[in-house]
Write an enzyme that holds these catalytic residues in place. Structure first.
Site, mmCIF file in Angstrom:
data_model
loop_
_atom_site.group_PDB
_atom_site.id
_atom_site.type_symbol
_atom_site.label_atom_id
_atom_site.label_comp_id
_atom_site.label_asym_id
_atom_site.label_seq_id
_atom_site.Cartn_x
_atom_site.Cartn_y
_atom_site.Cartn_z
ATOM 1 N N GLU A 160 0.800 -1.239 0.000
ATOM 2 C CA GLU A 160 0.000 0.000 0.000
ATOM 3 C C GLU A 160 0.827 1.280 0.000
ATOM 4 O OE1 GLU A 160 -2.885 -0.227 3.150
ATOM 5 O OE2 GLU A 160 -3.796 -2.032 2.330
ATOM 6 N N ASN A 202 2.119 -5.092 -3.205
ATOM 7 C CA ASN A 202 0.718 -5.426 -2.910
ATOM 8 C C ASN A 202 -0.084 -4.151 -2.623
ATOM 9 O OD1 ASN A 202 -1.236 -7.559 -2.263
ATOM 10 N ND2 ASN A 202 -1.076 -6.885 -0.123
ATOM 11 N N HIS A 238 -10.333 -6.121 -2.134
ATOM 12 C CA HIS A 238 -11.395 -5.939 -1.138
ATOM 13 C C HIS A 238 -12.545 -5.265 -1.882
ATOM 14 C CE1 HIS A 238 -8.877 -7.196 2.139
ATOM 15 N NE2 HIS A 238 -7.948 -6.332 1.799
HETATM 16 C C1 XIL Z 1 -6.057 -6.201 8.411
HETATM 17 C C2 XIL Z 1 -6.361 -7.361 9.333
HETATM 18 O O1 XIL Z 1 -7.270 -8.208 8.710
HETATM 19 C C3 XIL Z 1 -6.911 -6.851 10.643
HETATM 20 O O2 XIL Z 1 -7.014 -7.923 11.568
HETATM 21 C C4 XIL Z 1 -6.004 -5.767 11.212
HETATM 22 O O3 XIL Z 1 -6.609 -5.216 12.367
HETATM 23 C C5 XIL Z 1 -5.774 -4.668 10.217
HETATM 24 O O4 XIL Z 1 -5.234 -5.244 9.035
HETATM 25 N N1 XIL Z 1 -4.817 -4.559 3.751
HETATM 26 C C6 XIL Z 1 -3.818 -5.394 4.178
HETATM 27 C C7 XIL Z 1 -4.043 -6.265 5.352
HETATM 28 O O5 XIL Z 1 -2.783 -5.479 3.519
HETATM 29 O O6 XIL Z 1 -2.883 -6.459 6.089
HETATM 30 C C8 XIL Z 1 -5.131 -5.735 6.253
HETATM 31 O O7 XIL Z 1 -5.386 -6.694 7.271
HETATM 32 C C9 XIL Z 1 -6.365 -5.437 5.447
HETATM 33 C C10 XIL Z 1 -6.076 -4.383 4.413
#
Ligand code: XIL
Length: 456
Positions: A160, A202, A238
């Site tokens: 990110e 990623n 997502h």
């Molecule tokens: C999220 C986890 O699922 C949660 O448990 C945590 O509190 C926050 O992070 N992008 C990512 C992941 O790359 O690492 C994130 O995971 C979700 C968004």
């Protein structure tokens, strides 16, 4: 970032893009349908994984599904910076190792997630900057990648790092403020520490061709041309209640740069379309030979970080949902084999060439080239004239000995000599002065003259 922001998804047509299978790519048979996600994905050489949490491994329903269905695991939080280096120079691998050992016990791949991310930095790093932070970042990459050396299928080296919205630029963070080269420095450090792991970038909101995904695309193209070690790009995916119509084309344009692509954190808001969207993502990965696998971000809805959205494949009790069945059926319907038998490896980059738009027509086209010894990627910008356009065709001439090997965001007729590219369903309509882009990869050298554009 807050979930709300992540859920501003474009509601574009959800029709899956047509599946074009190159003649040389094998298509798996459908005679014997496998009955789990992992086994079904394995039929075409792919994995189907889940993000898992060390704290849930004592739950028998959870581990029952995990052991039965998946052949890849990703630690949901356990290999992040705050978990692995809670105070500077003191490394804790207990929970990360639990995930690793769970994966090993299943014979599964383990995706490492994530070496550097602006979120879930330990407190001590959050308050650092400059050279001290840069040194701490690189030490973190080296130490963690060394601890897991030889055990990780693919690392999310950087997570990110690009901004949302239309800029296509890097996101501001204390990591970014150590200098724009922090990402390539991290990839080099990771390669040195664990040469066997695939190294991925990623990100999220990269589910179609948009400003953010194009910013990342340009970075990957630049890394490949300069020999920065990058092997894969992760698309978190997502998703809300829609999926961009160019989801597959976007994966393909990255694959055509010579990197693997992976769906790394798939979850889809529950709604009328959930099962269809899951199937569309699955089919898109299967249609891209360098799409090596899919990971869902949790097992049951009750395990999801998206509380209340029920975005996963199993309900709170561990029952298979309709989305599960649609993914399984899509996997069993087959796809191109993975990984791709041949991949481009740009070695001797030449400066990019550019020609100017041709004036006078109802549309114009310009090309920019990224060339190396023996091949090139051409990106073509199509610009509407002073009236709206309802479809476009771009014609160009390739030097003799050159050939188109793949095209994204357009369909081509012909691969050598005079080649014509036509819009696909989602990018044919342009407002007056509107712009869209498509591209193709080729062997030999790229076009030198300005392409002709004609509008419908
Ligand atoms: C999220 C986890 O699922 C949660 O448990 C945590 O509190 C926050 O992070 N992008 C990512 C992941 O790359 O690492 C994130 O995971 C979700 C968004």
């Amino acid at each position: 970032m807050p979930l709300l922001k992540r859920n501003r998804f474009l509601l574009l047509a959800s029709a899956a893009a047509g599946v074009v299978v190159a003649a040389s790519v094998a298509v798996i048979g459908t005679a014997e349908a496998a009955s789990t996600l992992g086994a079904s994905a394995a039929q075409s050489g792919r994995y189907f994984g889940a993000a898992i949490a060390a704290g849930r491994l004592g739950d028998a329903t959870y581990t029952g599904i995990l052991n039965r269905e998946f052949n890849s695991v990703t630690p949901e939080n356990e290999m992040k910076w705050d978990a692995t280096e809670p105070s500077q120079g003191r490394f804790t691998y207990t929970n990360g190792d639990r995930i690793l050992n769970q994966g090993i016990s299943m014979g599964a791949k383990v995706r490492g997630h994530a070496l550097l991310w602006y979120q879930q930095e330990p407190g001590w790093a959050q308050s650092m900057s400059g050279t001290a932070l840069r040194n701490a970042m690189m030490n973190h990459v080296t130490q963690v990648a060394t601890h897991y050396k030889g055990k990780i299928y693919a690392w999310d080296v950087v997570n990110e790092a690009f901004a949302d919205g239309g800029s296509g630029a890097r996101r501001d963070s204390n990591l970014q403020r150590t200098g724009n080269d922090w990402i390539e420095a991290a990839f080099r450090a990771a390669r040195a520490a664990d040469p066997a792991a695939k190294l991925c970038y990623n990100d999220y909101n990269t589910d179609g061709v948009n400003a953010k995904s194009t910013g990342i695309y340009n970075m990957v193209r630049d890394f490949k041309s300069r020999g920065v070690p990058i092997d894969c790009v992760g698309f978190q995916s997502h998703l809300g209640t829609g999926i961009p119509g160019d989801y597959q084309a976007n994966l393909q344009r990255f694959a055509d740069l010579g990197v693997d692509v992976q769906i790394t954190e798939l979850d889809v808001a529950q709604g009328g379309n959930q099962a269809n969207i899951y199937a569309s993502v699955t089919r898109a990965c299967l249609a891209v030979s360098r799409c090596t696998g899919i990971t869902v971000w949790g097992i049951r809805d009750s395990d999801s970080w998206r509380t209340g959205e029920n975005p996963l494949l199993f309900d709170n009790s561990g029952n298979k949902k309709a989305a599960y069945t649609s993914v399984l059926n899509a996997l069993n319907a087959g796809g191109t084999t993975s990984p791709s038998p041949s991949s481009p490896s740009p070695s001797a980059p030449s400066p990019s060439a550019s020609t100017s738009p041709q004036p006078g027509g109802a549309c114009s086209a310009s090309v920019s080239l990224n060339s190396w010894n023996g091949g090139f990627v051409a990106t073509i910008k199509v610009t509407a004239g002073s009236a709206p356009v309802n479809g476009w065709t771009v014609s160009l001439s390739l030097p003799s000995g050159s050939a188109v090997t793949s095209t994204w965001s357009a369909t081509n007729s012909g691969t050598t000599g005079n080649v014509t590219f036509r819009n696909v369903s989602y990018n044919g309509q342009l407002a007056a002065g509107g712009v869209t882009e498509f591209g193709f990869q080729g062997t030999g050298t790229g076009p030198t003259a300005t392409p002709a554009c004609s509008a419908a």
